[in-house]
Design an enzyme around this catalytic site. Structure first.
Site, PDB file in Angstrom:
ATOM      1  N   HIS A   1     -22.852 -49.137 -31.403  1.00  0.00           N
ATOM      2  CA  HIS A   1     -24.066 -48.139 -32.762  1.00  0.00           C
ATOM      3  C   HIS A   1     -23.637 -48.216 -33.884  1.00  0.00           C
ATOM      4  O   HIS A   1     -22.377 -48.843 -34.678  1.00  0.00           O
ATOM      5  CB  HIS A   1     -23.652 -46.487 -32.157  1.00  0.00           C
ATOM      6  CG  HIS A   1     -24.314 -45.683 -32.858  1.00  0.00           C
ATOM      7  ND1 HIS A   1     -24.284 -45.328 -33.745  1.00  0.00           N
ATOM      8  CD2 HIS A   1     -25.905 -45.000 -32.086  1.00  0.00           C
ATOM      9  CE1 HIS A   1     -25.504 -44.112 -34.194  1.00  0.00           C
ATOM     10  NE2 HIS A   1     -27.001 -44.510 -33.118  1.00  0.00           N
TER      11      HIS A   1
ATOM     12  N   THR B   1     -39.333 -41.012 -23.700  1.00  0.00           N
ATOM     13  CA  THR B   1     -38.838 -40.249 -24.786  1.00  0.00           C
ATOM     14  C   THR B   1     -39.309 -39.432 -25.288  1.00  0.00           C
ATOM     15  O   THR B   1     -40.310 -38.608 -24.764  1.00  0.00           O
ATOM     16  CB  THR B   1     -39.057 -41.596 -25.430  1.00  0.00           C
ATOM     17  OG1 THR B   1     -40.207 -41.355 -25.699  1.00  0.00           O
ATOM     18  CG2 THR B   1     -38.503 -43.237 -25.289  1.00  0.00           C
TER      19      THR B   1
ATOM     20  N   GLU C   1     -38.574 -46.787 -18.865  1.00  0.00           N
ATOM     21  CA  GLU C   1     -38.896 -45.875 -19.553  1.00  0.00           C
ATOM     22  C   GLU C   1     -39.996 -46.053 -20.753  1.00  0.00           C
ATOM     23  O   GLU C   1     -41.256 -46.587 -20.213  1.00  0.00           O
ATOM     24  CB  GLU C   1     -37.710 -45.896 -20.911  1.00  0.00           C
ATOM     25  CG  GLU C   1     -38.559 -45.079 -22.109  1.00  0.00           C
ATOM     26  CD  GLU C   1     -36.851 -45.782 -22.696  1.00  0.00           C
ATOM     27  OE1 GLU C   1     -35.917 -45.361 -23.856  1.00  0.00           O
ATOM     28  OE2 GLU C   1     -37.874 -46.202 -23.911  1.00  0.00           O
TER      29      GLU C   1
ATOM     30  N   GLN D   1     -42.554 -57.539 -31.454  1.00  0.00           N
ATOM     31  CA  GLN D   1     -41.832 -57.165 -31.157  1.00  0.00           C
ATOM     32  C   GLN D   1     -40.104 -57.254 -31.210  1.00  0.00           C
ATOM     33  O   GLN D   1     -39.420 -56.100 -30.791  1.00  0.00           O
ATOM     34  CB  GLN D   1     -42.613 -56.694 -29.899  1.00  0.00           C
ATOM     35  CG  GLN D   1     -42.226 -55.419 -28.879  1.00  0.00           C
ATOM     36  CD  GLN D   1     -42.189 -56.204 -27.324  1.00  0.00           C
ATOM     37  OE1 GLN D   1     -42.958 -56.555 -27.172  1.00  0.00           O
ATOM     38  NE2 GLN D   1     -41.391 -55.227 -26.363  1.00  0.00           N
TER      39      GLN D   1
HETATM   40  P1  FAD Z   1     -23.852 -39.993 -30.730  1.00  0.00           P
HETATM   41  O1  FAD Z   1     -23.272 -39.965 -29.460  1.00  0.00           O
HETATM   42  O2  FAD Z   1     -23.998 -38.283 -31.215  1.00  0.00           O
HETATM   43  O3  FAD Z   1     -23.181 -41.063 -31.214  1.00  0.00           O
HETATM   44  C1  FAD Z   1     -23.554 -41.338 -32.788  1.00  0.00           C
HETATM   45  C2  FAD Z   1     -22.981 -42.088 -33.112  1.00  0.00           C
HETATM   46  O4  FAD Z   1     -22.133 -41.070 -33.872  1.00  0.00           O
HETATM   47  C3  FAD Z   1     -22.323 -43.281 -32.850  1.00  0.00           C
HETATM   48  O5  FAD Z   1     -21.512 -43.808 -33.359  1.00  0.00           O
HETATM   49  C4  FAD Z   1     -20.593 -42.022 -32.419  1.00  0.00           C
HETATM   50  O6  FAD Z   1     -19.564 -43.269 -32.366  1.00  0.00           O
HETATM   51  C5  FAD Z   1     -20.461 -40.812 -33.714  1.00  0.00           C
HETATM   52  N1  FAD Z   1     -20.079 -40.357 -32.722  1.00  0.00           N
HETATM   53  C6  FAD Z   1     -19.550 -39.352 -31.516  1.00  0.00           C
HETATM   54  N2  FAD Z   1     -19.376 -38.254 -31.914  1.00  0.00           N
HETATM   55  C7  FAD Z   1     -18.344 -38.364 -32.785  1.00  0.00           C
HETATM   56  C8  FAD Z   1     -17.853 -37.311 -33.351  1.00  0.00           C
HETATM   57  N3  FAD Z   1     -17.175 -36.238 -32.945  1.00  0.00           N
HETATM   58  N4  FAD Z   1     -17.049 -37.679 -34.848  1.00  0.00           N
HETATM   59  C9  FAD Z   1     -17.888 -38.635 -35.653  1.00  0.00           C
HETATM   60  N5  FAD Z   1     -18.825 -39.580 -34.893  1.00  0.00           N
HETATM   61  C10 FAD Z   1     -19.130 -39.524 -34.240  1.00  0.00           C
HETATM   62  N6  FAD Z   1     -33.889 -41.499 -30.915  1.00  0.00           N
HETATM   63  C11 FAD Z   1     -35.531 -40.708 -30.117  1.00  0.00           C
HETATM   64  O7  FAD Z   1     -35.175 -40.535 -31.407  1.00  0.00           O
HETATM   65  N7  FAD Z   1     -35.359 -40.664 -29.134  1.00  0.00           N
HETATM   66  C12 FAD Z   1     -35.711 -40.893 -28.082  1.00  0.00           C
HETATM   67  O8  FAD Z   1     -35.817 -40.678 -25.985  1.00  0.00           O
HETATM   68  C13 FAD Z   1     -34.376 -41.292 -27.692  1.00  0.00           C
HETATM   69  N8  FAD Z   1     -34.137 -42.574 -26.478  1.00  0.00           N
HETATM   70  C14 FAD Z   1     -33.145 -43.152 -26.357  1.00  0.00           C
HETATM   71  C15 FAD Z   1     -32.540 -43.875 -25.328  1.00  0.00           C
HETATM   72  C16 FAD Z   1     -31.453 -44.977 -25.245  1.00  0.00           C
HETATM   73  C17 FAD Z   1     -31.311 -44.871 -24.211  1.00  0.00           C
HETATM   74  C18 FAD Z   1     -30.778 -45.048 -26.625  1.00  0.00           C
HETATM   75  C19 FAD Z   1     -29.459 -45.848 -26.229  1.00  0.00           C
HETATM   76  C20 FAD Z   1     -31.176 -44.736 -27.667  1.00  0.00           C
HETATM   77  C21 FAD Z   1     -32.296 -43.454 -27.994  1.00  0.00           C
HETATM   78  N9  FAD Z   1     -32.894 -43.358 -28.334  1.00  0.00           N
HETATM   79  C22 FAD Z   1     -33.328 -42.270 -29.142  1.00  0.00           C
HETATM   80  C23 FAD Z   1     -32.002 -43.726 -29.922  1.00  0.00           C
HETATM   81  C24 FAD Z   1     -30.681 -42.403 -30.498  1.00  0.00           C
HETATM   82  O9  FAD Z   1     -30.866 -41.602 -30.654  1.00  0.00           O
HETATM   83  C25 FAD Z   1     -29.841 -42.715 -31.784  1.00  0.00           C
HETATM   84  O10 FAD Z   1     -28.868 -44.778 -31.716  1.00  0.00           O
HETATM   85  C26 FAD Z   1     -28.279 -42.413 -32.441  1.00  0.00           C
HETATM   86  O11 FAD Z   1     -28.716 -42.635 -33.489  1.00  0.00           O
HETATM   87  C27 FAD Z   1     -27.362 -41.875 -31.268  1.00  0.00           C
HETATM   88  O12 FAD Z   1     -27.691 -41.217 -30.402  1.00  0.00           O
HETATM   89  P2  FAD Z   1     -26.041 -40.563 -29.272  1.00  0.00           P
HETATM   90  O13 FAD Z   1     -27.669 -39.916 -28.851  1.00  0.00           O
HETATM   91  O14 FAD Z   1     -26.397 -41.838 -29.294  1.00  0.00           O
HETATM   92  O15 FAD Z   1     -25.518 -40.065 -30.541  1.00  0.00           O
END
Ligand code: FAD
Length: 288
Positions: A148, A48, A17, A211
């Protein structure tokens, strides 16, 4: 190439990444980092996406540079602060530049965030649905071996993950973790819940003491005693800490591979030398 095909074709994959620069003036520096990293032939490289989406063009530019270096790019895309129109513009741009793989993310919730007119997305699964409807992208999603931070408990977290995967994810990439046991428990829960897509394990080599503090705060991950001891002993000496961090990450990957985890993603922090030393430490395993 689609990442689903790469994961299917190769016994073991190690991918990297990188992050784009915060300002356009630094884009050449990041491209230099890419040109060094592609020499190690990662299975693919992800780039990212700024949480607010204001630097989305930089992500595409870096994805293009990865592709020009002969490596498959994976572009991250966040949706929370975006509109359907903007998301579709970015998807058009990625498609026009030959980017076939997207990591579909919600993005963190900014402090004091309120939905504005035109904003639509609350969770990543809605973005997955949007991308899936276009039919031509391979789509990944994020997952969290140590839950999460917003999830009430593991059961809720896994149920939401299952729903997201069922919207059409082709693979998952984990949040960083330092304790492999946490990953093995998570893998078991996914199997019980019939989450059957490949789960790529995200590993962050910690090469300086500052870090680790920031990484742990952001990711909610735990630190095993063994790692705390390394920090206590070597944290004040940058050269020694760097070497210890690279060896810790390499050992972590070897343990994962020995336990049947064949797909590893390295959070390189844009450090080609760190990525290179890990790849060297794994060379015989990768080419087994
Ligand atoms: P979701 O899958 O939407 O989950 C977020 C929360 O909502 C979780 O607690 C989940 O359980 C809950 N949830 C899901 N669906 C529902 C529903 N229907 N009703 C109620 N609750 C629900 N951030 C950046 O800004 N840029 C990046 O490039 C980036 N890259 C990442 C790469 C990886 C591998 C990871 C692990 C994280 C990355 N992040 C990045 C951080 C990420 O955006 C955050 O962790 C964010 O808070 C959650 O994103 P998600 O896509 O997992 O969200």
């Amino acid at each position: 190439m689609k990442i689903s095909k790469i994961l299917n074709n190769k016994k073991v994959t190690v991918s990297f990444e990188v992050f784009p620069p915060k300002e356009w003036a630094k884009i050449a520096d990041t491209k230099k980092v890419i040109s060094e990293m592609v020499q190690d032939k990662p299975a693919f490289m992800s780039v990212t996406y700024g949480a607010s989406g204001t630097t989305s063009g930089y992500t595409t530019e870096i994805a293009k540079a990865i592709s020009q270096g002969g490596v498959t790019p994976l572009s991250h895309l966040t949706c929370l602060t975006s509109t359907k129109e903007k998301i579709n513009c970015v998807l058009d741009e990625l498609e026009a530049n030959g980017v076939e793989n997207i990591l579909a993310l919600r993005g963190d919730i900014p402090k004091d965030f309120v939905m504005c007119e035109g904003q639509y997305y609350h969770h990543a699964y809605e973005l997955v649905n949007e991308i899936k409807a276009r039919g031509n992208f391979c789509i990944g999603g994020a997952c969290y071996p140590e839950i999460h931070p917003e999830s009430g408990n593991r059961v809720e977290d896994i149920a939401r993950l299952k729903a997201k995967v069922d919207c059409g994810l082709d693979f998952l990439t984990t949040q960083m973790f330092f304790d492999n046991e946490a990953f093995y428990r998570f893998r078991e829960m996914c199997a019980i819940k019939e989450i059957n897509v490949p789960i790529i394990a995200g590993i962050m080599p910690i090469t300086n003491a500052k870090q680790i503090k920031r990484s742990v705060e952001l990711s909610n991950c735990s630190l095993p005693k063994k790692f705390e001891k390394i920090m206590e002993r070597f944290g004040e000496n940058p050269d020694v800490m760097k070497q210890a961090g690279i060896i810790y990450a390499t050992e972590q990957i070897i343990d994962l591979m020995a336990n049947g985890v064949n797909n590893i993603h390295i959070y390189t922090m844009n450090k080609p030398d760190v990525a290179h030393q890990i790849m060297e430490g794994l060379s015989a395993i990768i080419n087994e």
